[in-house]
Design a protein around this motif. Sequence first.
Motif, PDB file in Angstrom:
ATOM      1  N   CYS B 426       0.865  -1.176   0.000  1.00 55.23           N
ATOM      2  CA  CYS B 426       0.000   0.000   0.000  1.00 55.23           C
ATOM      3  C   CYS B 426       0.911   1.239   0.000  1.00 55.23           C
ATOM      4  N   SER B 439       5.311   1.628   4.082  1.00 64.55           N
ATOM      5  CA  SER B 439       5.341   0.322   3.430  1.00 64.55           C
ATOM      6  C   SER B 439       6.369   0.300   2.316  1.00 64.55           C
ATOM      7  N   SER B 467       1.276  -4.041   4.353  1.00 60.53           N
ATOM      8  CA  SER B 467       0.314  -2.975   4.660  1.00 60.53           C
ATOM      9  C   SER B 467       0.895  -2.061   5.724  1.00 60.53           C
ATOM     10  N   CYS B 473      -4.733  -2.544   3.171  1.00 66.72           N
ATOM     11  CA  CYS B 473      -4.810  -2.298   1.727  1.00 66.72           C
ATOM     12  C   CYS B 473      -3.736  -3.091   0.977  1.00 66.72           C
TER      13      CYS B 473
END
Lengths: 98, 562, 165
Positions: B426, B439, B467, B473
């Motif tokens: 993400c 990330s 994530s 995500c």
Amino acid sequence: MALKAITANRLRDGTVVFLGANSTWVEQLADAALFEGAEADAPLAAAKAQAEGEQFGVDVYAFDVTVADGEILPVKARERIRALGPSVRTDLGKQAAA
Amino acid sequence: MNHIAPGAQAGVYRYDEIDRQFVAERVEQFRAQVARRLSGELTEEEFKPLRLMNGLYLQLHAYMLRIAVPYGVMTSKQLRKLAEIGRKYDKGYGHFTTRQNLQFNWIKLEETPEILNELAEVDMHALQTSGNCVRNVTTDQFVGAARDEIVDGRVYAEILRQWTTLHPEFTYLPRKFKIAIMGAESDRAALRTHDVGVLAKRNEAGEPGFTFYVGGGLGRSPFVGKLIREWVAEEDFVAYLEAVLRVYNQYGRRDNIYKARIKILVHELGQEKFTAEVEEEFARLRGPKYRLDPELVAEIRKRFGAPAFETLPTVSDSFEKAKAQNAAFARWVGVNVAEHKAPGYAIATISLKPAGGIPGDATSEQMELVADLAERYSFGEIRVSHAQNLVLAHVRQDDLFTVWQALEANGLGTPNAGLIGDIIACPGLDYCALANARSIPLAQDISARFADPVRQQAIGELGIKISGCINACGHHHVGHIGILGVDKKGEEFYQITVGGDPTLTTAIGDILGPAITADETVDAIEAIVEVYLATRSDGERFLDTLKRIGHGPFKERVYAAH
Amino acid sequence: MPLIKDGRIVEDGWTTVADGEAVPADRPAIISFERWQAERDGFAGRNAALGVRVKSGTLAPAIAADLDRFALIAVEFPKFRDGRGFSTARELRERYGYRGEIRAVGHVIPDQYRFLVRTGFTSVEAPECTNEASWAHALTEITVAFQPSLDETQPVSLLRRRYGA
């Protein structure tokens, strides 16, 4: 007592802004006004009212900073990144202009 | 030559005048909403859901605009427009996401209506890419090309796109709602990690129908989607989804944002009770009003142009020769090229994961190059994969070498699709207002550590997903190795999970041990890989070895130094 | 508070009566669903129209049995983001065949007006100082619909079509 600066994102373009002297908004953290702990409460409330009332800014809040050698440094990584730009693209954001 | 005529767009739904009018009206509607916000008629609280439903977030540095690439398929003309918008309104690059969309990170609110207007010129929009509504439907990035395909999911994904667009009843749901649909043997869409996962298949008579998995999702409380109906006939497709959504809209929790997803409702009601509620609603809804007419399906199918494949021999001599003569090309083919249903064609994955690069980022120039290649070699069509890569789905084997050379020359030829360097990540704390940790830098360090393509290939299939916060995500829960960024007193730490699986045998990874620093995490990945390589039996994938020997040996090695 | 109907501010013939206050017998009055449950017998033989106000958590099945007693159902939106009311209205119309007035009360914004109309609402209670033009505009800015809904009388196909086409 922790030092605080006040920040927001400008409504019309999302740019990170800081509350500077005389209640004006500035784009660089270096120009931000600093407050001692609870002293930030009143200007924060005023800044919120002004930013929201005049459709100037959103997400108005105070965050912790320290000062070292005259330079204002955010305590948290999140605020460091907001004040500078993405750490993985040092060619972009405020750090690029500086 | 399979050079296609300008304007041809094989495999992409063709808008007609009504579609165009709708998108144009939506642009004007948003323009008026922005004006009302700037004038103060709308408060931020009221405006936020409206802008989100047009894909506009406020992130750390600016607004972020998430542009819909419906079910991940677009034309070269559309990709060129994205490149142009990136240059004109952003900073010359964009970020492809796990939901097959594209995000720009430096957008100004006041310019957004104009950007949407430009997108509308190429039949694109940012509708329902955010907000508590039904989001962009995702599917298999190899849809319509894969050899193992049973049903082409695009037609149904498009039906869903239309049906969910400004749905009057389901635009203010308890929380966001993500649907994925797949119609092949291998699950390339992570079906059971979605609010609704639809597996399209055929019965003995060859008629299409759908298996419904409901209540999957990652985030704070990960759940694997539960099978609630084995077979929904094509004509009931919309009625059944309408029933699922109505049950969710009525009974989904609205008192706690962390418990508002349908997965919690399914969990709290229990699969049986939830299914019974849906069935009851479905029994009522079923009928002429919601019947999906086969003629309508045929009508929509017609709007997707089919690529005019040439009749080619199954084996291309020039292709075989090129592989024999060029080891790097052969490696790329071995890793990034998949089998096509048409003889003589192949599916090429363009990795947006160069060693040390930012996963999913592409510059405007790279987008334009891919658009050129698509136009010349793949019927003018491009796909975005949920692994944040691009795909040219219909390349003649004869053309692969030329395509690869062009990719290679522009930093797009990394041979790592599905390998350890093909990291899903993400945007994390470098961009995202919700993140707890970064990330991207971690993904960069790991991919740089494993940069050697020979080594990557030797390790084999191994998916790392990162994530920057619990919202997941980056799908870390279903990474073979998952990494979750956490904040410990203002410092970034990372928690490793192992054993996640995004395919139909969906599994949520188990936490290996206490969170560690970014540097330690890179070493930990190395340690996990070493244990795997030392213990695997012939042809055994990482997941299989893990299942056989358990976490113990991995955990021991990772935390040996602590 | 201004009442919106067909995109215009109109006269409101209804009085909303707070729990515990006397319900006028001679003119249309809206009472809470809770009061209706507690005092239903007291409304037997009432001549003037009666309306009921339901909270967003009170779904259509809860009031289904008594629908013939109400000339108006006011569905509350505690926050405009709470969209349960859209399903409630739709179920009242489609599942229970309710023909009376369905009114959206509480917090709704003009940007939701079209959705309200399409799910079966007939009127909206807007905040004081609302911009009437925004409500009127909300009914005209989008002319394409992708689903069957309750604001159209002509036969519909499942997906796309133009309003009034």
